[in-house]
Design a protein around this motif. Structure first.
Motif, PDB file in Angstrom:
ATOM      1  N   THR A  12       0.826  -1.208   0.000  1.00 43.97           N
ATOM      2  CA  THR A  12       0.000   0.000   0.000  1.00 43.97           C
ATOM      3  C   THR A  12       0.860   1.257   0.000  1.00 43.97           C
ATOM      4  O   THR A  12       0.531   2.252  -0.666  1.00 43.97           O
ATOM      5  CB  THR A  12      -0.931   0.008   1.223  1.00 43.97           C
ATOM      6  N   THR A  13       1.978   1.230   0.735  1.00 45.33           N
ATOM      7  CA  THR A  13       2.837   2.414   0.796  1.00 45.33           C
ATOM      8  C   THR A  13       3.386   2.783  -0.585  1.00 45.33           C
ATOM      9  O   THR A  13       3.522   3.963  -0.901  1.00 45.33           O
ATOM     10  CB  THR A  13       4.005   2.190   1.772  1.00 45.33           C
ATOM     11  N   ASP A  14       3.670   1.779  -1.407  1.00 39.91           N
ATOM     12  CA  ASP A  14       4.157   2.044  -2.764  1.00 39.91           C
ATOM     13  C   ASP A  14       3.061   2.672  -3.622  1.00 39.91           C
ATOM     14  O   ASP A  14       3.319   3.568  -4.428  1.00 39.91           O
ATOM     15  CB  ASP A  14       4.641   0.747  -3.426  1.00 39.91           C
ATOM     16  N   ILE A  15       1.831   2.198  -3.460  1.00 37.71           N
ATOM     17  CA  ILE A  15       0.721   2.745  -4.237  1.00 37.71           C
ATOM     18  C   ILE A  15       0.435   4.179  -3.805  1.00 37.71           C
ATOM     19  O   ILE A  15       0.198   5.062  -4.642  1.00 37.71           O
ATOM     20  CB  ILE A  15      -0.541   1.875  -4.081  1.00 37.71           C
ATOM     21  N   VAL A  16       0.490   4.434  -2.505  1.00 35.92           N
ATOM     22  CA  VAL A  16       0.287   5.790  -1.988  1.00 35.92           C
ATOM     23  C   VAL A  16       1.344   6.739  -2.551  1.00 35.92           C
ATOM     24  O   VAL A  16       1.032   7.852  -3.006  1.00 35.92           O
ATOM     25  CB  VAL A  16       0.326   5.784  -0.448  1.00 35.92           C
ATOM     26  N   GLN A  17       2.592   6.312  -2.524  1.00 35.54           N
ATOM     27  CA  GLN A  17       3.677   7.126  -3.063  1.00 35.54           C
ATOM     28  C   GLN A  17       3.466   7.387  -4.553  1.00 35.54           C
ATOM     29  O   GLN A  17       3.697   8.499  -5.054  1.00 35.54           O
ATOM     30  CB  GLN A  17       5.014   6.431  -2.824  1.00 35.54           C
ATOM     31  N   PHE A  18       3.014   6.359  -5.277  1.00 29.77           N
ATOM     32  CA  PHE A  18       2.769   6.489  -6.707  1.00 29.77           C
ATOM     33  C   PHE A  18       1.677   7.520  -6.980  1.00 29.77           C
ATOM     34  O   PHE A  18       1.805   8.369  -7.868  1.00 29.77           O
ATOM     35  CB  PHE A  18       2.362   5.129  -7.284  1.00 29.77           C
ATOM     36  N   TRP A  98       2.258  -3.564 -23.987  1.00 30.01           N
ATOM     37  CA  TRP A  98       2.427  -2.220 -23.435  1.00 30.01           C
ATOM     38  C   TRP A  98       2.763  -2.373 -21.964  1.00 30.01           C
ATOM     39  O   TRP A  98       2.054  -3.048 -21.223  1.00 30.01           O
ATOM     40  CB  TRP A  98       1.130  -1.406 -23.584  1.00 30.01           C
ATOM     41  N   ASN A  99       3.847  -1.758 -21.507  1.00 32.83           N
ATOM     42  CA  ASN A  99       4.199  -1.761 -20.092  1.00 32.83           C
ATOM     43  C   ASN A  99       3.742  -0.449 -19.468  1.00 32.83           C
ATOM     44  O   ASN A  99       3.867   0.616 -20.088  1.00 32.83           O
ATOM     45  CB  ASN A  99       5.710  -1.937 -19.905  1.00 32.83           C
ATOM     46  N   TYR A 100       3.254  -0.532 -18.221  1.00 27.50           N
ATOM     47  CA  TYR A 100       2.732   0.683 -17.595  1.00 27.50           C
ATOM     48  C   TYR A 100       2.529   0.486 -16.098  1.00 27.50           C
ATOM     49  O   TYR A 100       2.521  -0.640 -15.596  1.00 27.50           O
ATOM     50  CB  TYR A 100       1.396   1.076 -18.229  1.00 27.50           C
ATOM     51  N   LEU A 101       2.344   1.611 -15.416  1.00 29.25           N
ATOM     52  CA  LEU A 101       1.987   1.621 -14.006  1.00 29.25           C
ATOM     53  C   LEU A 101       0.677   2.381 -13.857  1.00 29.25           C
ATOM     54  O   LEU A 101       0.483   3.423 -14.493  1.00 29.25           O
ATOM     55  CB  LEU A 101       3.053   2.303 -13.147  1.00 29.25           C
ATOM     56  N   SER A 102      -0.216   1.847 -13.021  1.00 31.24           N
ATOM     57  CA  SER A 102      -1.499   2.506 -12.808  1.00 31.24           C
ATOM     58  C   SER A 102      -2.020   2.169 -11.425  1.00 31.24           C
ATOM     59  O   SER A 102      -1.702   1.109 -10.871  1.00 31.24           O
ATOM     60  CB  SER A 102      -2.512   2.070 -13.872  1.00 31.24           C
ATOM     61  N   ALA A 103      -2.813   3.081 -10.855  1.00 30.14           N
ATOM     62  CA  ALA A 103      -3.465   2.832  -9.570  1.00 30.14           C
ATOM     63  C   ALA A 103      -4.928   3.223  -9.671  1.00 30.14           C
ATOM     64  O   ALA A 103      -5.271   4.216 -10.320  1.00 30.14           O
ATOM     65  CB  ALA A 103      -2.781   3.622  -8.456  1.00 30.14           C
ATOM     66  N   HIS A 104      -5.789   2.414  -9.042  1.00 30.05           N
ATOM     67  CA  HIS A 104      -7.217   2.698  -8.981  1.00 30.05           C
ATOM     68  C   HIS A 104      -7.618   2.844  -7.515  1.00 30.05           C
ATOM     69  O   HIS A 104      -7.246   2.014  -6.681  1.00 30.05           O
ATOM     70  CB  HIS A 104      -8.028   1.565  -9.598  1.00 30.05           C
ATOM     71  N   LEU A 163      -8.170  -0.030  -2.919  1.00 28.27           N
ATOM     72  CA  LEU A 163      -6.982   0.551  -3.547  1.00 28.27           C
ATOM     73  C   LEU A 163      -6.230  -0.547  -4.284  1.00 28.27           C
ATOM     74  O   LEU A 163      -5.924  -1.589  -3.703  1.00 28.27           O
ATOM     75  CB  LEU A 163      -6.080   1.175  -2.479  1.00 28.27           C
ATOM     76  N   GLN A 164      -5.962  -0.316  -5.564  1.00 26.71           N
ATOM     77  CA  GLN A 164      -5.267  -1.317  -6.376  1.00 26.71           C
ATOM     78  C   GLN A 164      -4.102  -0.672  -7.121  1.00 26.71           C
ATOM     79  O   GLN A 164      -4.192   0.485  -7.567  1.00 26.71           O
ATOM     80  CB  GLN A 164      -6.218  -1.923  -7.405  1.00 26.71           C
ATOM     81  N   GLY A 165      -3.038  -1.441  -7.267  1.00 27.66           N
ATOM     82  CA  GLY A 165      -1.893  -0.979  -8.047  1.00 27.66           C
ATOM     83  C   GLY A 165      -1.463  -2.037  -9.041  1.00 27.66           C
ATOM     84  O   GLY A 165      -1.416  -3.230  -8.705  1.00 27.66           O
ATOM     85  N   LYS A 166      -1.196  -1.603 -10.262  1.00 20.11           N
ATOM     86  CA  LYS A 166      -0.742  -2.525 -11.300  1.00 20.11           C
ATOM     87  C   LYS A 166       0.578  -2.018 -11.870  1.00 20.11           C
ATOM     88  O   LYS A 166       0.642  -0.922 -12.426  1.00 20.11           O
ATOM     89  CB  LYS A 166      -1.787  -2.638 -12.411  1.00 20.11           C
TER      90      LYS A 166
END
Length: 212
Positions: A12-18, A98-104, A163-166
């Motif tokens: 979660t801390t990584d997603i928050v930072q993102f 396609w490579n990517y980073l995303s958060a919902h 909270l989700q991170g991809k």
């Protein structure tokens, strides 16, 4: 968001930072039976008890807010992304991707219209985005101007329930393939290729450290 296990960001801390680093998101909801979206900056607060809140504001002339109060909504935060050509793998039976980073982040929306709440949201946003600037613009120094415009906006508070991170960075490919992709990405002028290459290298380093 569909997230295969190998691409799921668990921390979660990584997603928050993102989200804080990519805070200009898209708010999705249903308005008058139609899917509706607004691009907005969001300020994230994370409490010690694990609760996460998103704050933002939109123009009162935007009808989306009128059907948001106490309703569920989704905010999408997009990060760096880059096209990956199958030719870079130098192997048969591969396809481009396609490579990517995303958060919902999703949760119930609270609409705020009182002056105190609106000023709080605007100050939080101003302090966040002006931080580090040589001559930061301060809400306190422009209070009369800001207060004269409060009637034209509404505030949003979203208490995040999901909270989700991809992080899609070729994790399911061999080390050799990933190294080839990194080298090719560093040569590309398009999209966020250089940043995706850097992130893939970080993932490779973590993978090698785990093996050691």
């Amino acid at each position: 968001m569909y997230i295969p296990k190998q691409f799921r960001k668990e921390e979660t801390t990584d997603i928050v930072q993102f989200i804080r680093a990519n805070s200009f998101g898209v708010l999705f909801s249903q308005h008058d039976l139609l899917p509706t979206a607004t691009h907005l900056p969001f300020i994230l607060s994370a409490e010690e008890d694990g609760s996460i809140t998103l704050l933002s504001h939109m123009a009162k002339a935007n009808p989306q807010w009128k059907t948001l109060d106490s309703k569920d909504a989704l905010v999408v935060f997009n990060g760096p992304h880059a096209y990956i050509s199958a030719s870079w793998y130098e192997e048969e039976n591969t396809v481009s991707t396609w490579n990517y980073l995303s958060a919902h982040a999703s949760g119930k929306v609270e609409i705020l219209q009182d002056d105190q709440s609106l000023l709080h949201i605007l100050k939080e946003a101003t302090d966040f985005y002006e931080k580090g600037m040589k001559n930061p613009w301060r809400l306190e120094d422009n209070l009369e101007t800001v207060e004269s415009m409060l009637g034209g906006i509404v505030g949003l508070r979203i208490r995040v329930q999901n909270l989700q991170g991809k992080w899609k960075l070729n994790q399911h490919h061999s080390t050799e393939r990933k190294e080839r992709v990194v080298q090719q990405l560093k040569k590309q002028p398009h999209y966020d290729s250089i940043e995706i290459a850097r992130l893939m290298e970080l993932e490779l380093d973590l993978q090698l450290n785990k093996k050691e």
